[in-house]
Each structure stands twice: as structure tokens, then as C-alpha cells.
Motif scaffolding. Sequence first.
Motif, PDB file in Angstrom:
ATOM      1  N   HIS A  49       0.843  -1.206   0.000  1.00 28.46           N
ATOM      2  CA  HIS A  49       0.000   0.000   0.000  1.00 28.46           C
ATOM      3  C   HIS A  49       0.869   1.242   0.000  1.00 28.46           C
ATOM      4  O   HIS A  49       1.442   1.619   1.013  1.00 28.46           O
ATOM      5  CB  HIS A  49      -0.918  -0.003   1.225  1.00 28.46           C
ATOM      6  CG  HIS A  49      -2.009  -1.003   1.121  1.00 28.46           C
ATOM      7  ND1 HIS A  49      -1.757  -2.331   0.942  1.00 28.46           N
ATOM      8  CD2 HIS A  49      -3.350  -0.869   1.145  1.00 28.46           C
ATOM      9  CE1 HIS A  49      -2.903  -2.985   0.857  1.00 28.46           C
ATOM     10  NE2 HIS A  49      -3.890  -2.117   0.978  1.00 28.46           N
ATOM     11  N   GLY A  69       7.051   7.517  -5.006  1.00 27.87           N
ATOM     12  CA  GLY A  69       6.895   7.437  -6.458  1.00 27.87           C
ATOM     13  C   GLY A  69       6.089   8.649  -6.894  1.00 27.87           C
ATOM     14  O   GLY A  69       5.320   9.208  -6.103  1.00 27.87           O
ATOM     15  N   ASP A  70       6.233   9.067  -8.143  1.00 28.19           N
ATOM     16  CA  ASP A  70       5.527  10.279  -8.578  1.00 28.19           C
ATOM     17  C   ASP A  70       4.015  10.085  -8.566  1.00 28.19           C
ATOM     18  O   ASP A  70       3.266  10.955  -8.099  1.00 28.19           O
ATOM     19  CB  ASP A  70       5.997  10.716  -9.979  1.00 28.19           C
ATOM     20  CG  ASP A  70       5.936   9.602 -11.007  1.00 28.19           C
ATOM     21  OD1 ASP A  70       6.349   8.484 -10.680  1.00 28.19           O
ATOM     22  OD2 ASP A  70       5.466   9.851 -12.128  1.00 28.19           O
ATOM     23  N   ALA A  72       2.193   7.908  -6.839  1.00 29.44           N
ATOM     24  CA  ALA A  72       1.659   7.712  -5.491  1.00 29.44           C
ATOM     25  C   ALA A  72       1.688   9.014  -4.694  1.00 29.44           C
ATOM     26  O   ALA A  72       0.776   9.303  -3.917  1.00 29.44           O
ATOM     27  CB  ALA A  72       2.465   6.639  -4.761  1.00 29.44           C
ATOM     28  N   GLN A 116      -2.124   9.518  -3.459  1.00 27.68           N
ATOM     29  CA  GLN A 116      -2.541   8.956  -2.174  1.00 27.68           C
ATOM     30  C   GLN A 116      -2.793  10.054  -1.129  1.00 27.68           C
ATOM     31  O   GLN A 116      -1.898  10.848  -0.808  1.00 27.68           O
ATOM     32  CB  GLN A 116      -1.474   7.987  -1.655  1.00 27.68           C
ATOM     33  CG  GLN A 116      -1.369   6.711  -2.484  1.00 27.68           C
ATOM     34  CD  GLN A 116      -2.605   5.832  -2.354  1.00 27.68           C
ATOM     35  OE1 GLN A 116      -3.041   5.501  -1.257  1.00 27.68           O
ATOM     36  NE2 GLN A 116      -3.195   5.462  -3.484  1.00 27.68           N
ATOM     37  N   ASN A 152       9.670   8.953 -12.131  1.00 24.93           N
ATOM     38  CA  ASN A 152      10.003   8.351 -13.431  1.00 24.93           C
ATOM     39  C   ASN A 152       8.925   8.671 -14.471  1.00 24.93           C
ATOM     40  O   ASN A 152       8.855   8.055 -15.515  1.00 24.93           O
ATOM     41  CB  ASN A 152      10.235   6.847 -13.293  1.00 24.93           C
ATOM     42  CG  ASN A 152       9.091   6.180 -12.558  1.00 24.93           C
ATOM     43  OD1 ASN A 152       7.992   6.745 -12.464  1.00 24.93           O
ATOM     44  ND2 ASN A 152       9.323   4.996 -12.054  1.00 24.93           N
ATOM     45  N   ILE A 206       5.857   8.147 -14.658  1.00 27.95           N
ATOM     46  CA  ILE A 206       4.876   7.120 -14.993  1.00 27.95           C
ATOM     47  C   ILE A 206       4.465   6.396 -13.714  1.00 27.95           C
ATOM     48  O   ILE A 206       5.253   6.318 -12.775  1.00 27.95           O
ATOM     49  CB  ILE A 206       5.468   6.117 -16.022  1.00 27.95           C
ATOM     50  CG1 ILE A 206       4.368   5.235 -16.608  1.00 27.95           C
ATOM     51  CG2 ILE A 206       6.589   5.280 -15.430  1.00 27.95           C
ATOM     52  CD1 ILE A 206       4.785   4.521 -17.879  1.00 27.95           C
ATOM     53  N   HIS A 254       7.184  -1.651 -15.443  1.00 27.71           N
ATOM     54  CA  HIS A 254       6.921  -1.393 -14.032  1.00 27.71           C
ATOM     55  C   HIS A 254       7.749  -2.352 -13.175  1.00 27.71           C
ATOM     56  O   HIS A 254       8.377  -1.962 -12.200  1.00 27.71           O
ATOM     57  CB  HIS A 254       5.431  -1.565 -13.758  1.00 27.71           C
ATOM     58  CG  HIS A 254       5.078  -1.436 -12.321  1.00 27.71           C
ATOM     59  ND1 HIS A 254       5.303  -0.285 -11.607  1.00 27.71           N
ATOM     60  CD2 HIS A 254       4.526  -2.318 -11.450  1.00 27.71           C
ATOM     61  CE1 HIS A 254       4.908  -0.464 -10.362  1.00 27.71           C
ATOM     62  NE2 HIS A 254       4.438  -1.684 -10.247  1.00 27.71           N
TER      63      HIS A 254
HETATM   64  C1  LIG Z   1      -2.479   2.066  -2.373  1.00 29.28           C
HETATM   65  C2  LIG Z   1      -1.995   1.337  -3.589  1.00 29.28           C
HETATM   66  N1  LIG Z   1      -2.744   1.341  -4.700  1.00 29.28           N
HETATM   67  C3  LIG Z   1      -2.321   0.683  -5.811  1.00 29.28           C
HETATM   68  C4  LIG Z   1      -1.153   0.007  -5.810  1.00 29.28           C
HETATM   69  C5  LIG Z   1      -0.696  -0.765  -7.055  1.00 29.28           C
HETATM   70  N2  LIG Z   1       0.532  -0.166  -7.618  1.00 29.28           N
HETATM   71  C6  LIG Z   1       1.736  -0.627  -7.327  1.00 29.28           C
HETATM   72  S1  LIG Z   1       2.944   0.294  -8.004  1.00 29.28           S
HETATM   73  C7  LIG Z   1       1.851   1.326  -8.737  1.00 29.28           C
HETATM   74  C8  LIG Z   1       2.340   2.487  -9.545  1.00 29.28           C
HETATM   75  C9  LIG Z   1       3.164   3.393  -8.704  1.00 29.28           C
HETATM   76  O1  LIG Z   1       3.620   4.469  -9.442  1.00 29.28           O
HETATM   77  P1  LIG Z   1       4.642   5.472  -8.808  1.00 29.28           P
HETATM   78  O2  LIG Z   1       4.174   5.926  -7.498  1.00 29.28           O
HETATM   79  O3  LIG Z   1       4.909   6.511  -9.803  1.00 29.28           O
HETATM   80  O4  LIG Z   1       5.930   4.559  -8.533  1.00 29.28           O
HETATM   81  P2  LIG Z   1       6.853   3.837  -9.609  1.00 29.28           P
HETATM   82  O5  LIG Z   1       6.471   2.398  -9.651  1.00 29.28           O
HETATM   83  O6  LIG Z   1       6.666   4.505 -10.903  1.00 29.28           O
HETATM   84  O7  LIG Z   1       8.224   4.013  -9.088  1.00 29.28           O
HETATM   85  C10 LIG Z   1       0.556   0.942  -8.436  1.00 29.28           C
HETATM   86  C11 LIG Z   1      -0.645   1.610  -8.949  1.00 29.28           C
HETATM   87  C12 LIG Z   1      -0.428   0.004  -4.610  1.00 29.28           C
HETATM   88  N3  LIG Z   1       0.709  -0.670  -4.497  1.00 29.28           N
HETATM   89  N4  LIG Z   1      -0.844   0.685  -3.539  1.00 29.28           N
END
Ligand SMILES: Cc1ncc(C[n+]2csc(CCOP(=O)(O)OP(=O)(O)O)c2C)c(N)n1
Length: 1008
Positions: free
Chosen positions: A370, A404-405, A407, A411, A438, A440, A507
Motif C-alpha cells: 500500500h 513514487g511520482d 503515489a 494517495q 520516473n 509514470i 513497471h
Molecule cells: C495504495 C496502492 N494502490 C495501488 C497500488 C498498485 N501499484 C503498485 S505500483 C503502482 C504504480 C506506482 O507508481 P509510482 O508511485 O509513480 O511509482 P513507480 O512504480 O513509478 O516508481 C501501483 C498503482 C499500490 N501498491 N498501492
Amino acid sequence: MHRAHTAFSLALSPKAHKNFATWLLKSTSSQQMAKATAAAAVRTYNSAAAEPFANGSTASYVEEMYNAWLRDPTSVHTSWDAYFRSNSYTSPPNLAPVQANTLPLTAFNFGGAVGGAAPDSKTIDDHLAVQAIIRSYQIRGHNIAHLDPLEINTPDLPGNSSTKTIYANFSFGEQDMERQFKLPSTTFIGGDEASLPLKEILNRLENVYCNKIGVEFMFINSLEQCNWIRKRFETPGVLNFSPEEKRLILARLTRATGFEAFLAKKYSSEKRFGLEGCEIMIPALKEIIDVSTELGVESVIMGMPHRGRLNTLANVCRKPLNQIFTQFAGLEAADDGSGDVKYHLGTYIERLNRVTNKNIRLAVVANPSHLEAVDPVVQGKTRAEQFYRGDQEGKKVMSILIHGDAAFCGQGVVYETMHLSDLPDYTTHGTIHVVANNQIGFTTDPRFSRSSPYCTDVARVVNAPIFHVNADDPEAVMHVCKVAAEWRATFHKDCVIDLVGYRRNGHNEIDEPMFTQPLMYQKIRKHKNCLDLYADKLIAEGTCTAEEVKSVAAKYENICEEAFALAKTETHVKYKDWLDSPWSGFFEGKDPLKVAPTGVKEETLIHIGNRFSSPPPNAAEFVIHKGLLRVLAARKAMVDEKIADWALGEAMAFGSLLKEGIHVRLSGQDVERGTFSHRHHVLHHQLVDKATYNSLQHMYPDQAPYSVSNSSLSEYAVLGFEHGYSMTNPNALVLWEAQFGDFSNTAQSIIDQFISSGQSKWVRQSGLVMLLPHGMEGMGPEHSSCRVERFLQMSSDDPDYFPPESDEFAIRQLHDINWIVANCTTPANYYHILRRQIALPFRKPLILCTPKSLLRHPEAKSPFSEMSEGSEFQRIIPDNGPAGQNPSNVKKVVFCTGRVYYDLTKTRTEKQLESDIAIVRVEQVSPFPFDLVKEQANLYKNAELVWAQEEHKNQGCWTYVQPRFLTALNHSRDVSYVGRACGASTATGSKAMHIRELNALLNDAIST
Ligand SMILES: Cc1ncc(C[n+]2csc(CCOP(=O)(O)OP(=O)(O)O)c2C)c(N)n1
Ligand SMILES: [Mg+2]
């Protein structure tokens, strides 16, 4: 940023892309271009961009004028002079102090002005225009900075009018470029020089604000902080690095890149969420840690998601590589627990920082999938560590949160956590946020994942400066990191580093990114990685040779190979290697099955009671509200009678723990008074603001600290924070109280991912107490149920297994379960269960349904004898009336939990069935007291057994207790249900229906 790119590329012809902004010079083509970009602009996102030229910026010109006029009224134009003389102008409170390098305008020999004569109005206008341009760069430069290594113009990004708005009033021509302009006090581009030619001014501004760093800070309200930032970025030479510094960056980048390459080579089909495309994050974190250590930090607590986590453990924390590689081997675990995937595990390392030669502790907190849920947990843990070290200003302990960008902007808990950053009882005195941007999120482009131009805009709410930086420029990144660390050490406030990179692979390593981002990935395939780009640069400028570059890489690969060989000899993984919060000494020498007594001497209770019911020692001056004087008097009367109500029972638990050196921290919305106005731990002087008295802080001279704090209106972040706090020190009672139990569901991921399963996944314990007001009292669908059924559903005890009976039955159950769920009916039992949290030789979370109306119920009181030495927590309270005394005559036993007990006894009295019906209270619902239920059932051999509850049948405890009753009774007797029918909602909104339902259940239960 992307929007800026569009505008930038639209406005720039290749020819015009020179060192300084010649393309701004008045020319037909640039004017046309500006028009075109303005027409293309679809929406303007940020307030800085929206700010018209003559609004916010004007204030600074007027200030400058005013400063000059104050020093010498003749130095300004007569119209300004008249204006200031008319007293129409009031200087703002943050008026820029006149600095040493500022000179009155008259000191300049402007164009046509002769000697000391006042400058003409064109000169003044031109100076104003230059000031406006400087300010525009400061506000909007980041919009057109070169932040994206891929230089992608994504189609969602409307033509940005930034180029136009920066230079809206630019009226200079080529002939003005050599003209000398005095620099205002709000810029540092001049260094020691008070004036510069226009060409140089533009050149420097362009380099500072529109190159590889985009600084977003002008929304900050503090002039001091703005100037501090301006100085760090504008001072000439700030980006000059020594050859040693450059080689260090190269070495670190080599490790970061080499680590991912090594994993890719050895485990090509394993998910590792590689950092490729943003490898600079590793040197960046190391730089932050180096600078912070240099500035006094001794412990850094980090929270981060999947991306680059293994790399961080390896190269930032220096976790032994073989331990990391072992995680890929699919080995059995050597210790208990269910474990977690490798990119969620935490770690704790103490080591020497070789750069600063100081010892440092680094912890990466274990986290679930999460995203961002770990943020408040890290903050709580950091706050606790600061507290226990007496680090009141956060000089020794700090947190770094990596995001992450997608998130970071998606969130909500990020926002909730940000809002804790400046609250007195929750601040960690500044967090450095690093976004591994990144561009994305899994397969989603930013244009579909956010409505703000940057993924970092959330940080603006707390006035945190945001440093955007192109991740392909290592030196720019290091500078930004240095400034961020210094910012935190200076102002103890949050800041954000937005590392704008890209994601070289999918990913995860198994994903195909070309499915969804074909054009982006075509570009990425052709893009050299950061290490190669930087090595080329250093080789070209002669800082190092190609051989050196190769040898550094080969050396690291050797290190990896050796660790790989070592990992192969391992036969098991050890979860304990991944513990993020070791409790050194806590478990040592303890009998894991022995609980310390929870009763205390009666004189202790009397002492605490007397203090708790007394006004402050300076009562004569401290004016207390009359209603509270009555509360205190009522408390005193209870103490004299040696009885306690709920609030007093709680105070007895807290006070006695404080006496024993146990820190108590209670946090949640309005907890100081208590939602139901029963607690009143903080007395407020009725005539003096902020004058308060908290008697629990004054129980004993050598007591542990007591902290009670009203929190922000958040459950997710605050519960996460308190969970993090509870992880730090086992010798503390940390409690979080929901306003009403229902609201805890907005913190569900903290409950599911951390509290209920943290020990099993991460071998980490917590004794956190969740106080959840619960009870069906006709208050409607919310404010009634804490959804105890959900907590019970997550309890890990087996409904079909009756553990072996022995003296250690209760403690063994507690030891084996994931958490405790209870609903106490007496202040004494509440007191004992709180104290038992600390008396246990291990730590378990406690989920406690707490009362509302019972807080004032005349029968919900306990004599001191039930709290004093020899007394203890009662998992079950047997019937001790006529039924209990003569069990063979009893026709029915009603088992229940919580406040309904008082309704049931009342009805039983009214119906005069005291001898026929026994009422047994199950106070600790989970772990289920199989032994005592069996004992009670055996006592009433001939009776019918029922479970009565006020919650709907599909809610409350029924679904949990039913199979366990059958196990306790060895399936030889049945237990039937009495209560409300199943329901979708937790409670009716109609008072009349509530009463009808309650009466029906009471009649059903109390009948023979
Ligand atoms: C609360 C939550 N919702 C959905 C996910 C599923 N998920 C895992 S990684 C991801 C994308 C994350 O993107 P970002 O924050 O940009 O990080 P990146 O992987 O690009 O480094 C998602 C939607 C999750 N892990 N946690
Ligand atoms: Mg991303």
C-alpha cells in the motif's frame, strides 16, 4: 513541467537557443510565438503562473522604491515621492531589509542622468522592469527549466504561457544588453557586485532558474526563507564541484547502476522494481545523509516504496549483499512468521559514515504494498526516537520519505501526513521528501493520474520548498540534496526533492512497457544511462580516465560476485535480519510466559486519585471553569469512597504506569477533554490563554512523561503515526482513540497492513492500544459501531482448536495471537487491561471497544479493591448474583460483552429473574477464553446457553464467538443467538426503531 516543455520548445527556435535569453528580445517572430503559445494555453495550473505581471510582483518594486525613498526621498521619481509622502503606503511586515550590497538608485550614472541628479522616469521604469524579470524568474523559472531527461512533449500539456508571463513587460532591445542595472536586495546573482549588465543578469537568471534545476519556493510566506533559498541557488559558483567530489559521485553512481545490472544478470526473471532511469537517487540519498550527519544528525529513519528499495538497502544502508541475494533464492525461513516479499522488508544498520567519519544509524521501515501508508509510521517512529533521545529540535534524528511520482500525488495519506509536520506533538522537525519521479505510474501517464502540473504540488500546502531537478545531471542533483539537508537543519521544516528521471524498463522486470508507452520507450531505448553520460562528461573534462571508470565498475562487480557466492551457501532466510526496530535488551532474561501483576498498592491509587481530582497547586490564581470544579469535586468524593468511574480508572492505569517509569502517550481527536467530555486531562485557565494544567504530569517528581494531545482530524495518518511511535520503545503505553469507533475505518490500511499483521510479516512487535468508542445507543448508523466484527475476523486464533489447559493458558494464547480484542464493562477491568499491556513480556496490539454512556453510568464503577494488589484482569466476569451463587437452578445463561450487560441486568431485575438467568460477561473476546467459557458452561449444567448482542447478527461478535463456543463446549451443547437480525447498516437512524429493537432483544434474552 511538461507544460513548460511545450511552451519552451514552441518558443525556442534552434537558432535562438543560446546561453542567455536572446530569444526574448523584441522581435516579430518571438512576439508571434508568444501569441501562439498564449493562444494554445488551455488552462493555467499554479497560482504563480496565474499571477499577472502587475500583481504579486508589484509589491516588491514598491518595497524597493519605498526603501530607496526612506534613505533618500530625492532618489525616487517625484510621483513616488508624492505617493509615499501622502502616507498612502504602509510597508508590509516582511519588508525586505536593505542589504549591504544595495545602493540608492542615485549612485548610478544612468544613461542620460548627470551627476547626482534624479534619474529620469525611463531609467526608473527600466529598473522596475529588470526587478520584475528577476522576480518572474524566481517565481516561474521552474516552469521552463530543463527538467526532463527525455525532453518529451506529452500531448496533454497545453502550450504554457510561462515564457510570455516571465517577460510580459520586457521592453528591452539589443542595445540595452550592455546597460548596467542595479540589483535589488532580493537577488544574489551579483555575488559581490551591486550591479550587472542586463545581458549578464539574464544569463545568470537563465542558468539558475531554467537550467537543470527548477526551484519552486516563492509561495513561501517567509521572506527569510525565500532569501535563504535564493542565496543557495543564485550565488555565483554554487554548482562548482571539486574533482574529488565529482569522482565520489561517479563511484556512487557506478554502484547504484552496477547493483541493478548485477541483479538483472543473475535473476533476470525476478521482480526487483529496479531503479534504472533514476539511479541517481542512491548518490542523492547518500549526499543528504552525508550533509545531515555533518550537521549533527545521528539517526536517519527512512520510508520508501518498492522502486529502488533493494538498491537503497545495499548501497545506502550497506546491508550485507549476501543477505539481499539470499532473498532471491526461495529458501525456507529459519524463524517464525509469515514473512514478506523482499522489496517490502525493512532493515536497521549502525555503521560508520566514511565520508563524515561519524557513526550513523539507518533504518528503512518495513512496509506493505500500500503505497505511502508507511509515511505516517515513519514519522511516528522518528518522533518517538527524538523524544527518547531528548532531541527536542530534531537535530539528531531525522526522517527521509521516498515516494513514487504517481503515489505522491494520488494517495491522500501524503497530505494527511504533511499536515502533521508542524503540529507540536507530531512534528519530526522537518522531513526530506525525495520523489523518484520516473514520469509514470505502472502504465499510466501523468496526464491521466493527476490534475496538477507537478506531482509534488501537495507539498505546497505546508509551504515546503520544492526542488525539481533533472536526474541526468548528477551535480545538479547533489547540489539540490545539499541544499535540502541544510534547509532541514536550518528551518526544521519539510522540503521536497523531485528527481525527474524516467523508467528504463517496465513497471517490474517482467512487464512490457511498449504495450502502453510506445513512443516514450522508443526514446528511452536510444537514451544513454546517467552513469555513461556522467562518465563521458568527466572523461571529456579530464577529471578521470576511461580506464578509471571501467575499473571502478569492475571492482563493484567483484564485490557483488563474492557476495553472490556467499549467499549460495545459505540454507535459510532469517526474518530477523530484516528487523527495522530492534528492542535491545527488552526480551533478554524475561520468561516469555510470565505476566507481571497489574494490581498496585491502595495508597498508590489514593495518591493518584487525589492528585487527579485536585486543582493546580496555584489554584488561587488559576481560574477553572465551574463545571470542571464540580467534576473535580465528584472525583474527589469517589476517591474518598474508594471507587472509580471510567475516567478515574483510566487515570489510575496511566498514573501508576507513569510512576513505574512507563511513558504514556494518548493521541487522537479531542482526546484531551475526551469526545464525551469525561476525561478532562488538561484544565484550561479561564482568563489566560494557553495556561493549562495537566495533573497526570504532576503525579510524582520522578515519574515518566505523560503526553496527551488532540490530533489533526485524520485517522489514517494519526493512527499510522502512533503505530510508528509504539514500535520504537516497548516500555511505553501508546494509545490512539477514535472520536467514534466507526471512524477508524478511514485508517483501514494501517489496521490491516501494519497492526494486525506487522509481527507476522516483519517480526516486529507493537503494544499500541486502539480505543474505539462502541455501543448501540440510538445515535444512528454512524457513531454506533466500531465494526468489532472486522477486528475479530482478523484475529488469528483458530476457532476449532482448544489449546491445552494449563496455568499458562491465558498468557500462551496472548503470546500466540496477532492482537487482543476486548470490550470491558468495568473501570477496574479497563485499568487492568491497560496495565497488562506493559506487564506482558512481549507486546501485542490491543483493540478496545470503549463505552459512551457507560462513562457516566452509576453502576459502571469499580471499588479500589478491584484494582489494588492481588486483583487482576478478568477475561470473563461470571455472574456473582443469586444465579451465580446457585447455578443448578439456573435455566438460562446469557453470555454477552460490553454495555448491553447493563441493559440485560436491568431487564432481569425488572422481570425478577435474578435466580433463573445468569449473565456472564466475556470481557476479552479475542483470544477467545475457551477455558473459562467451558468452566462457566459446566457450572450451569442444566441451562440453555445464549449469546446476546446488540449489534446486528452479521456484525458484532457473534460470527467470531459462535464456532469458538462450540469448540469450548466440545460440540456437546449448543449456543443460540439473541439479538438484532442481519442488517446492511450498522444501526437504525430512528430513535423509535432503536428502542423497539433493543426491547425485543432484551425480552428475548431475558425470558425463560
Ligand atoms: C495504495 C496502492 N494502490 C495501488 C497500488 C498498485 N501499484 C503498485 S505500483 C503502482 C504504480 C506506482 O507508481 P509510482 O508511485 O509513480 O511509482 P513507480 O512504480 O513509478 O516508481 C501501483 C498503482 C499500490 N501498491 N498501492
Ligand atoms: Mg512513477
